[in-house]
Design a protein around this motif. Sequence first.
Motif, PDB file in Angstrom:
ATOM      1  N   TRP A  60     -76.021 -59.736  27.847  1.00 14.33           N
ATOM      2  CA  TRP A  60     -76.990 -59.958  26.754  1.00 14.33           C
ATOM      3  C   TRP A  60     -76.377 -60.797  25.645  1.00 14.33           C
ATOM      4  CZ3 TRP A  60     -77.440 -58.669  21.528  1.00 14.33           C
ATOM      5  CH2 TRP A  60     -78.736 -58.689  20.982  1.00 14.33           C
ATOM      6  N   PHE A  61     -75.089 -60.642  25.418  1.00 13.51           N
ATOM      7  CA  PHE A  61     -74.416 -61.323  24.313  1.00 13.51           C
ATOM      8  C   PHE A  61     -74.056 -62.769  24.643  1.00 13.51           C
ATOM      9  CE2 PHE A  61     -73.765 -56.812  23.749  1.00 13.51           C
ATOM     10  CZ  PHE A  61     -74.007 -56.627  22.393  1.00 13.51           C
ATOM     11  N   ALA A  62     -74.287 -63.202  25.864  1.00 16.70           N
ATOM     12  CA  ALA A  62     -73.831 -64.520  26.297  1.00 16.70           C
ATOM     13  C   ALA A  62     -74.775 -65.656  25.917  1.00 16.70           C
ATOM     14  CB  ALA A  62     -73.619 -64.526  27.816  1.00 16.70           C
ATOM     15  N   ALA A  63     -75.931 -65.338  25.355  1.00 24.66           N
ATOM     16  CA  ALA A  63     -76.896 -66.394  25.034  1.00 24.66           C
ATOM     17  C   ALA A  63     -76.395 -67.314  23.941  1.00 24.66           C
ATOM     18  CB  ALA A  63     -78.240 -65.788  24.637  1.00 24.66           C
ATOM     19  N   SER A  64     -75.599 -66.784  23.024  1.00 21.95           N
ATOM     20  CA  SER A  64     -75.021 -67.598  21.967  1.00 21.95           C
ATOM     21  C   SER A  64     -73.793 -66.882  21.439  1.00 21.95           C
ATOM     22  CB  SER A  64     -76.018 -67.832  20.828  1.00 21.95           C
ATOM     23  OG  SER A  64     -76.210 -66.647  20.076  1.00 21.95           O
ATOM     24  N   ALA A  65     -72.983 -67.616  20.720  1.00 21.60           N
ATOM     25  CA  ALA A  65     -71.835 -66.993  20.064  1.00 21.60           C
ATOM     26  C   ALA A  65     -72.303 -66.263  18.814  1.00 21.60           C
ATOM     27  CB  ALA A  65     -70.805 -68.061  19.702  1.00 21.60           C
ATOM     28  N   ALA A  66     -71.551 -65.256  18.413  1.00 20.29           N
ATOM     29  CA  ALA A  66     -71.840 -64.600  17.148  1.00 20.29           C
ATOM     30  C   ALA A  66     -71.461 -65.552  16.008  1.00 20.29           C
ATOM     31  CB  ALA A  66     -71.046 -63.296  17.054  1.00 20.29           C
ATOM     32  N   PRO A  67     -72.132 -65.452  14.872  1.00 16.48           N
ATOM     33  CA  PRO A  67     -73.177 -64.487  14.545  1.00 16.48           C
ATOM     34  C   PRO A  67     -74.530 -64.863  15.155  1.00 16.48           C
ATOM     35  CG  PRO A  67     -72.757 -65.908  12.668  1.00 16.48           C
ATOM     36  CD  PRO A  67     -71.740 -66.265  13.700  1.00 16.48           C
ATOM     37  N   ARG A  68     -75.258 -63.834  15.535  1.00 18.19           N
ATOM     38  CA  ARG A  68     -76.523 -64.006  16.248  1.00 18.19           C
ATOM     39  C   ARG A  68     -77.707 -63.854  15.289  1.00 18.19           C
ATOM     40  NH1 ARG A  68     -73.988 -63.436  20.954  1.00 18.19           N
ATOM     41  NH2 ARG A  68     -72.169 -62.062  20.833  1.00 18.19           N
ATOM     42  N   VAL A  69     -78.772 -64.544  15.613  1.00 21.68           N
ATOM     43  CA  VAL A  69     -80.028 -64.411  14.876  1.00 21.68           C
ATOM     44  C   VAL A  69     -81.025 -63.704  15.782  1.00 21.68           C
ATOM     45  CG1 VAL A  69     -81.974 -65.630  13.834  1.00 21.68           C
ATOM     46  CG2 VAL A  69     -79.617 -66.456  13.472  1.00 21.68           C
ATOM     47  N   GLY A  99     -68.739 -60.780   7.549  1.00 20.51           N
ATOM     48  CA  GLY A  99     -68.299 -60.642   8.929  1.00 20.51           C
ATOM     49  C   GLY A  99     -69.251 -59.935   9.860  1.00 20.51           C
ATOM     50  N   VAL A 100     -70.540 -59.813   9.477  1.00 21.47           N
ATOM     51  CA  VAL A 100     -71.492 -59.183  10.393  1.00 21.47           C
ATOM     52  C   VAL A 100     -71.718 -60.091  11.597  1.00 21.47           C
ATOM     53  CG1 VAL A 100     -72.593 -58.011   8.445  1.00 21.47           C
ATOM     54  CG2 VAL A 100     -73.621 -60.095   9.366  1.00 21.47           C
ATOM     55  N   ASP A 101     -72.124 -59.492  12.697  1.00 24.47           N
ATOM     56  CA  ASP A 101     -72.268 -60.224  13.958  1.00 24.47           C
ATOM     57  C   ASP A 101     -73.690 -60.685  14.233  1.00 24.47           C
ATOM     58  OD1 ASP A 101     -69.474 -59.618  14.984  1.00 24.47           O
ATOM     59  OD2 ASP A 101     -70.271 -57.597  14.656  1.00 24.47           O
ATOM     60  N   GLY A 102     -74.647 -60.167  13.484  1.00 25.26           N
ATOM     61  CA  GLY A 102     -76.025 -60.543  13.736  1.00 25.26           C
ATOM     62  C   GLY A 102     -76.922 -60.222  12.564  1.00 25.26           C
ATOM     63  N   LEU A 103     -77.979 -61.019  12.417  1.00 30.25           N
ATOM     64  CA  LEU A 103     -78.987 -60.811  11.383  1.00 30.25           C
ATOM     65  C   LEU A 103     -80.333 -60.611  12.059  1.00 30.25           C
ATOM     66  CD1 LEU A 103     -78.012 -63.768   9.008  1.00 30.25           C
ATOM     67  CD2 LEU A 103     -77.411 -61.353   8.686  1.00 30.25           C
ATOM     68  N   VAL A 104     -80.975 -59.496  11.785  1.00 29.40           N
ATOM     69  CA  VAL A 104     -82.351 -59.263  12.231  1.00 29.40           C
ATOM     70  C   VAL A 104     -83.241 -59.711  11.081  1.00 29.40           C
ATOM     71  CG1 VAL A 104     -84.000 -57.566  13.082  1.00 29.40           C
ATOM     72  CG2 VAL A 104     -81.556 -57.271  13.553  1.00 29.40           C
ATOM     73  N   THR A 105     -84.129 -60.668  11.347  1.00 30.24           N
ATOM     74  CA  THR A 105     -84.813 -61.320  10.237  1.00 30.24           C
ATOM     75  C   THR A 105     -86.212 -61.789  10.600  1.00 30.24           C
ATOM     76  OG1 THR A 105     -84.677 -63.224   8.722  1.00 30.24           O
ATOM     77  CG2 THR A 105     -83.674 -63.499  10.887  1.00 30.24           C
ATOM     78  N   ASP A 106     -87.106 -61.736   9.605  1.00 31.58           N
ATOM     79  CA  ASP A 106     -88.427 -62.343   9.744  1.00 31.58           C
ATOM     80  C   ASP A 106     -88.351 -63.855   9.560  1.00 31.58           C
ATOM     81  OD1 ASP A 106     -89.810 -59.818   9.975  1.00 31.58           O
ATOM     82  OD2 ASP A 106     -89.521 -59.561   7.819  1.00 31.58           O
ATOM     83  N   LEU A 112     -84.600 -69.715   8.551  1.00 33.27           N
ATOM     84  CA  LEU A 112     -83.532 -69.718   7.552  1.00 33.27           C
ATOM     85  C   LEU A 112     -82.222 -69.223   8.143  1.00 33.27           C
ATOM     86  CD1 LEU A 112     -85.292 -68.274   4.352  1.00 33.27           C
ATOM     87  CD2 LEU A 112     -84.903 -70.676   4.954  1.00 33.27           C
ATOM     88  N   ALA A 113     -82.295 -68.183   8.951  1.00 29.75           N
ATOM     89  CA  ALA A 113     -81.078 -67.597   9.510  1.00 29.75           C
ATOM     90  C   ALA A 113     -80.384 -68.542  10.479  1.00 29.75           C
ATOM     91  CB  ALA A 113     -81.397 -66.276  10.195  1.00 29.75           C
ATOM     92  N   LEU A 114     -81.159 -69.273  11.262  1.00 32.89           N
ATOM     93  CA  LEU A 114     -80.558 -70.243  12.169  1.00 32.89           C
ATOM     94  C   LEU A 114     -79.839 -71.338  11.385  1.00 32.89           C
ATOM     95  CD1 LEU A 114     -83.421 -70.472  14.804  1.00 32.89           C
ATOM     96  CD2 LEU A 114     -81.098 -69.642  15.245  1.00 32.89           C
ATOM     97  N   ASN A 115     -80.418 -71.754  10.262  1.00 34.32           N
ATOM     98  CA  ASN A 115     -79.745 -72.725   9.413  1.00 34.32           C
ATOM     99  C   ASN A 115     -78.486 -72.139   8.790  1.00 34.32           C
ATOM    100  OD1 ASN A 115     -81.571 -74.838   9.802  1.00 34.32           O
ATOM    101  ND2 ASN A 115     -82.889 -74.195   8.140  1.00 34.32           N
ATOM    102  N   ALA A 116     -78.567 -70.863   8.410  1.00 37.59           N
ATOM    103  CA  ALA A 116     -77.394 -70.218   7.803  1.00 37.59           C
ATOM    104  C   ALA A 116     -76.246 -70.114   8.780  1.00 37.59           C
ATOM    105  CB  ALA A 116     -77.789 -68.826   7.275  1.00 37.59           C
ATOM    106  N   THR A 117     -76.544 -69.720  10.006  1.00 38.89           N
ATOM    107  CA  THR A 117     -75.457 -69.595  10.991  1.00 38.89           C
ATOM    108  C   THR A 117     -74.928 -70.966  11.395  1.00 38.89           C
ATOM    109  OG1 THR A 117     -77.081 -69.491  12.806  1.00 38.89           O
ATOM    110  CG2 THR A 117     -76.302 -67.398  11.897  1.00 38.89           C
ATOM    111  N   ALA A 118     -75.806 -71.967  11.461  1.00 35.28           N
ATOM    112  CA  ALA A 118     -75.345 -73.317  11.818  1.00 35.28           C
ATOM    113  C   ALA A 118     -74.479 -73.931  10.728  1.00 35.28           C
ATOM    114  CB  ALA A 118     -76.555 -74.209  12.092  1.00 35.28           C
ATOM    115  N   SER A 119     -74.655 -73.454   9.487  1.00 28.24           N
ATOM    116  CA  SER A 119     -73.885 -73.993   8.363  1.00 28.24           C
ATOM    117  C   SER A 119     -72.533 -73.341   8.196  1.00 28.24           C
ATOM    118  CB  SER A 119     -74.699 -73.808   7.050  1.00 28.24           C
ATOM    119  OG  SER A 119     -75.927 -74.476   7.118  1.00 28.24           O
ATOM    120  N   ARG A 120     -72.254 -72.326   9.004  1.00 27.51           N
ATOM    121  CA  ARG A 120     -70.982 -71.644   8.899  1.00 27.51           C
ATOM    122  C   ARG A 120     -69.854 -72.592   9.302  1.00 27.51           C
ATOM    123  NH1 ARG A 120     -69.676 -67.587   6.419  1.00 27.51           N
ATOM    124  NH2 ARG A 120     -68.369 -66.711   8.033  1.00 27.51           N
ATOM    125  N   PRO A 121     -68.718 -72.558   8.597  1.00 27.40           N
ATOM    126  CA  PRO A 121     -67.599 -73.446   8.950  1.00 27.40           C
ATOM    127  C   PRO A 121     -66.992 -73.068  10.298  1.00 27.40           C
ATOM    128  CG  PRO A 121     -66.980 -71.904   7.202  1.00 27.40           C
ATOM    129  CD  PRO A 121     -68.449 -71.745   7.421  1.00 27.40           C
TER     130      PRO A 121
END
Length: 257
Positions: free
Chosen positions: A5-14, A237-244, A248-257
């Motif tokens: 289940w975790f293989a769809a993307s690297a953490a952090p997950r949206v 350092g959380v591994d995932g965001l559950v969000t409506d 926004l969350a996809l942009n936030a994770t993509a902006s991570r260094p």
Amino acid sequence: MSHPWFAASAAPRVLAHRGFVPTDAEGIVENTVAAFAAAHAIGAKYVESDCHLTADGVVVFFHDDDLLRVTGDPRKIAAVRHDELVEIMADRGGLASAADTIEAFPTLRFNIDVKSPDAALPLGRIVAGHADRVLITSFSDARRRRALEAARHLGGEPATSAGRETVARLLAAVSTGSSALVRRVLRGVDAVQIPERQGPMRIVTPRLLRLVHDADVEVHVWTVNDRHDMDRLLALGVDGLVTDRADLALNATASRP
């Protein structure tokens, strides 16, 4: 080794909470085929949903146990037959039955909260053949275990996250600072899905993250809709965001260094 289940993307997950309803959307409500399609369209790999059982035994993705908030109809989901629900939801994005929706979106990972005790066994049987991309959860540890056992009986091994009783024992273990105790509490659990706070009590802390990560378990926080909060939790350092606001969350994770 982590669950597939975790293989769809690297953490952090949206995790798109009940799918994704764009702010300018018309005729789409949460937990519908259209909402899951919208989540998929913006690049979400994970969708979070909830399930209940209809009067004729069909597992459907629905959060509330009645139709009141979504449709204005006060009846319980358990009192309405599937075909009638299809008609009711036709102009709201389309009823999402568990079996059909999992089949319709073969690249999505599903995080399914078992809301109804009667839905646990049939859900487990449905997801058995898709166990590599399903995580089963519930506030009730008994319900999630019942669903897991039904899937395992048919050869499936879904991922799972802790229920309320396990989370309570986890928080007690974290307070001791004992890695061994935390590992014992989380045995058989792949993720911990929790709010950042419960009333005045802060749940997500650096200590909790460190101890849960030491147990090789992920921490997903719900429900995070503010971009500042997303950035702050990701930095923590959380591994995932559950969000409506999966956009926004996809942009936030993509902006991570």
